[in-house]
Design a protein around this motif. Structure first.
Motif, mmCIF file in Angstrom:
data_model
loop_
_atom_site.group_PDB
_atom_site.id
_atom_site.type_symbol
_atom_site.label_atom_id
_atom_site.label_comp_id
_atom_site.label_asym_id
_atom_site.label_seq_id
_atom_site.Cartn_x
_atom_site.Cartn_y
_atom_site.Cartn_z
ATOM 1 N N LYS A 86 1.112 -1.594 -0.020
ATOM 2 C CA LYS A 86 0.054 -0.053 0.170
ATOM 3 C C LYS A 86 0.520 1.634 -0.319
ATOM 4 C CE LYS A 86 -3.930 -1.637 2.100
ATOM 5 N NZ LYS A 86 -4.888 -1.681 3.179
ATOM 6 N N PRO A 87 1.673 1.688 1.506
ATOM 7 C CA PRO A 87 2.915 2.722 1.229
ATOM 8 C C PRO A 87 3.206 3.183 -0.128
ATOM 9 C CG PRO A 87 2.954 1.511 3.112
ATOM 10 C CD PRO A 87 2.115 0.709 1.906
ATOM 11 N N ILE A 88 3.688 2.168 -0.723
ATOM 12 C CA ILE A 88 4.279 1.881 -2.142
ATOM 13 C C ILE A 88 3.136 2.239 -3.656
ATOM 14 C CG2 ILE A 88 5.722 0.691 -3.853
ATOM 15 C CD1 ILE A 88 6.853 -0.926 -2.560
ATOM 16 N N LEU A 89 2.614 2.384 -3.299
ATOM 17 C CA LEU A 89 1.066 2.864 -4.183
ATOM 18 C C LEU A 89 1.243 3.975 -3.804
ATOM 19 C CD1 LEU A 89 -0.917 -1.246 -4.552
ATOM 20 C CD2 LEU A 89 0.955 0.049 -6.506
ATOM 21 N N ALA A 90 0.931 4.432 -2.821
ATOM 22 C CA ALA A 90 0.373 5.824 -2.598
ATOM 23 C C ALA A 90 1.361 6.706 -3.144
ATOM 24 C CB ALA A 90 -0.491 5.579 -0.630
ATOM 25 N N ALA A 91 2.544 6.087 -2.612
ATOM 26 C CA ALA A 91 3.121 7.112 -2.975
ATOM 27 C C ALA A 91 3.867 7.726 -4.426
ATOM 28 C CB ALA A 91 5.131 6.750 -2.779
ATOM 29 N N SER A 92 3.282 6.905 -5.601
ATOM 30 C CA SER A 92 3.511 6.690 -6.598
ATOM 31 C C SER A 92 1.793 7.711 -7.158
ATOM 32 C CB SER A 92 3.714 5.649 -7.503
ATOM 33 O OG SER A 92 2.836 4.314 -7.166
ATOM 34 N N GLY A 93 0.802 7.810 -6.397
ATOM 35 C CA GLY A 93 -0.218 8.359 -6.678
ATOM 36 C C GLY A 93 -1.471 6.935 -7.022
ATOM 37 N N GLU A 94 -0.680 6.172 -6.507
ATOM 38 C CA GLU A 94 -1.815 4.562 -7.453
ATOM 39 C C GLU A 94 -2.751 4.382 -6.407
ATOM 40 O OE1 GLU A 94 -0.947 3.106 -10.656
ATOM 41 O OE2 GLU A 94 0.700 3.961 -11.287
ATOM 42 N N LYS A 95 -4.021 3.768 -7.136
ATOM 43 C CA LYS A 95 -4.882 3.697 -5.799
ATOM 44 C C LYS A 95 -4.524 2.394 -5.309
ATOM 45 C CE LYS A 95 -9.338 0.920 -6.507
ATOM 46 N NZ LYS A 95 -10.290 0.635 -7.936
ATOM 47 N N GLU A 249 8.930 0.987 1.025
ATOM 48 C CA GLU A 249 10.019 0.548 0.208
ATOM 49 C C GLU A 249 11.463 0.827 1.503
ATOM 50 O OE1 GLU A 249 12.150 1.906 -4.018
ATOM 51 O OE2 GLU A 249 10.748 3.218 -3.542
ATOM 52 N N VAL A 250 11.311 1.290 1.675
ATOM 53 C CA VAL A 250 12.499 1.557 3.141
ATOM 54 C C VAL A 250 13.143 -0.125 3.699
ATOM 55 C CG1 VAL A 250 14.077 2.929 4.385
ATOM 56 C CG2 VAL A 250 12.698 4.199 2.730
ATOM 57 N N GLU A 251 11.735 -0.034 4.287
ATOM 58 C CA GLU A 251 11.744 -0.889 5.147
ATOM 59 C C GLU A 251 11.917 -2.510 4.487
ATOM 60 O OE1 GLU A 251 8.243 0.572 8.328
ATOM 61 O OE2 GLU A 251 7.784 -0.499 7.145
ATOM 62 N N LEU A 252 11.218 -2.560 3.552
ATOM 63 C CA LEU A 252 11.430 -3.948 2.752
ATOM 64 C C LEU A 252 13.010 -4.080 2.416
ATOM 65 C CD1 LEU A 252 8.908 -3.674 0.616
ATOM 66 C CD2 LEU A 252 9.035 -5.588 2.198
ATOM 67 N N ASN A 253 13.825 -2.678 1.818
ATOM 68 C CA ASN A 253 15.071 -3.002 1.372
ATOM 69 C C ASN A 253 16.100 -3.322 2.214
ATOM 70 O OD1 ASN A 253 14.389 -2.203 -1.638
ATOM 71 N ND2 ASN A 253 14.557 -0.024 -0.961
ATOM 72 N N ARG A 254 16.471 -2.535 3.324
ATOM 73 C CA ARG A 254 16.556 -2.929 4.422
ATOM 74 C C ARG A 254 16.394 -4.664 5.408
ATOM 75 N NH1 ARG A 254 14.198 2.355 8.296
ATOM 76 N NH2 ARG A 254 15.788 3.810 7.339
ATOM 77 N N SER A 255 15.823 -5.107 5.341
ATOM 78 C CA SER A 255 14.569 -6.413 5.475
ATOM 79 C C SER A 255 16.074 -7.106 4.545
ATOM 80 C CB SER A 255 13.786 -7.208 5.473
ATOM 81 O OG SER A 255 12.960 -5.981 6.402
ATOM 82 N N ILE A 256 15.679 -6.854 3.054
ATOM 83 C CA ILE A 256 16.157 -7.567 2.222
ATOM 84 C C ILE A 256 17.827 -7.775 2.205
ATOM 85 C CG2 ILE A 256 17.027 -7.959 -0.332
ATOM 86 C CD1 ILE A 256 13.752 -6.915 -0.774
ATOM 87 N N ALA A 257 18.310 -7.385 2.558
ATOM 88 C CA ALA A 257 19.864 -6.703 2.876
ATOM 89 C C ALA A 257 20.378 -7.411 3.928
ATOM 90 C CB ALA A 257 20.275 -4.979 3.222
ATOM 91 N N ILE A 258 19.265 -7.656 4.931
ATOM 92 C CA ILE A 258 19.583 -8.859 6.713
ATOM 93 C C ILE A 258 19.176 -9.847 5.877
ATOM 94 C CG2 ILE A 258 18.666 -9.070 8.756
ATOM 95 C CD1 ILE A 258 20.035 -6.317 8.460
ATOM 96 N N LEU A 259 18.254 -9.761 5.363
ATOM 97 C CA LEU A 259 18.107 -11.363 4.211
ATOM 98 C C LEU A 259 19.021 -12.153 3.462
ATOM 99 C CD1 LEU A 259 16.188 -14.604 4.015
ATOM 100 C CD2 LEU A 259 15.117 -12.944 1.572
ATOM 101 N N ALA A 260 19.868 -11.436 2.777
ATOM 102 C CA ALA A 260 20.856 -11.818 2.136
ATOM 103 C C ALA A 260 22.500 -11.981 2.979
ATOM 104 C CB ALA A 260 21.684 -10.806 1.236
#
Length: 273
Positions: A86-95, A249-260
């Motif tokens: 939801k936050p990523i769609l909201a940031a780009s003006g999407e429904k 998006e920021v939260e997801l990027n942080r977690s992907i780094a930890i997952l890697a």
């Protein structure tokens, strides 16, 4: 008679001392210069080992196991590729929706590739000409099976987005927040314990790196669930819930780094042990 005896004694004494006197005259004195020359000669006889002669340099404390070993290989796919945030769609003006044809979980492929590569894990993604053909575990199965038959991978990841809200899927650590991760294991196939073992190891490693970032492993069986999730295709398969519908998006990027980092640690630990 006495004089003759004295002369004879003197001659004998001279003959006895003559070799000693000659040796002293012919042998040079051991001067300081001579000592230096002898020392230099001894030094020349000692073999010198240069750094260039060492074929394999010793491992320094700053090198990690992942940097020493050859890269590991991960195969990644998204069964429910339309899952969105939801936050990523909201940031780009999407429904505001939880599914989207373009802005969805697959947009994180570049971040996954970069973070995994940073930790010496090569990533290959399932490539489909028509992604809409794969909407569930049964429809994606033949494509995954075919990919696994053509190459060997150290780990297989099916990455999803959880439907839970922020209270369940967000971790706050100081001023930084993370998208929580959770592993789901299908318990309805013969060798599911291999998948469960991997999920437990990764969960433990993730929580060692960032305490609380990984939720408890969920084993699903019974009515209303798939129960296999194509994990029977490989014992090193894992289904990951990456964040939830409210993850940024920021939260997801942080977690992907930890997952890697966690995956790299686990894979290289298996090689060393």
């Amino acid at each position: 008679m006495t004089n003759t005896l004295k002369k004879l004694t003197s001659i004998l004494l001279l003959l006895f001392l003559a070799p000693i006197i000659i040796a002293i005259i012919q042998t040079p004195l051991m001067t300081e210069t001579t000592t230096e020359k002898v020392t230099e000669k001894k030094k020349e006889e000692i073999p010198v080992v240069y750094a260039a002669q060492i074929e394999t340099p010793p491992v320094t404390q700053t090198q990690t196991v992942a940097e020493i070993l050859p890269p590991r290989k991960a195969f990644v796919y998204f069964t429910h590729w339309q899952e969105a945030f939801k936050p990523i769609l909201a940031a780009s003006g999407e429904k505001i929706e939880i599914y989207h044809q373009e802005k969805n979980i697959t947009n994180f492929q570049e971040q996954i590739t970069a973070q995994f590569a940073f930790h010496q894990v090569e990533t290959e993604f399932l490539s489909l000409e028509n992604p809409s053909e794969t909407k569930n575990y049964n429809s994606v199965r033949p494509f995954v099976k075919d990919a696994l038959s053509q190459s060997n991978y150290d780990i297989i990841l099916d990455i999803h987005r959880d439907s839970a809200k922020a209270a369940t899927t967000t971790l706050q650590v100081g001023e930084e927040s993370y998208a929580k991760l959770m592993f789901v294991v299908g318990g309805e196939h013969e060798n599911y314990k291999w998948n469960l073992q991997l999920a437990n190891k990764l969960t433990e490693e993730l929580n060692t790196l960032v305490p609380g970032i990984a939720r408890k492993v969920t084993v699903k069986v019974g009515d209303g669930v798939d129960g296999v999730y194509n994990q029977d295709l490989n014992k090193n398969s894992a289904l990951i819930e990456l964040g939830g519908i409210d993850s940024t998006e920021v939260e997801l990027n942080r977690s992907i780094a930890i997952l890697a980092k966690a995956i790299s640690n686990i894979l290289n630990e298996q090689v060393v042990s």
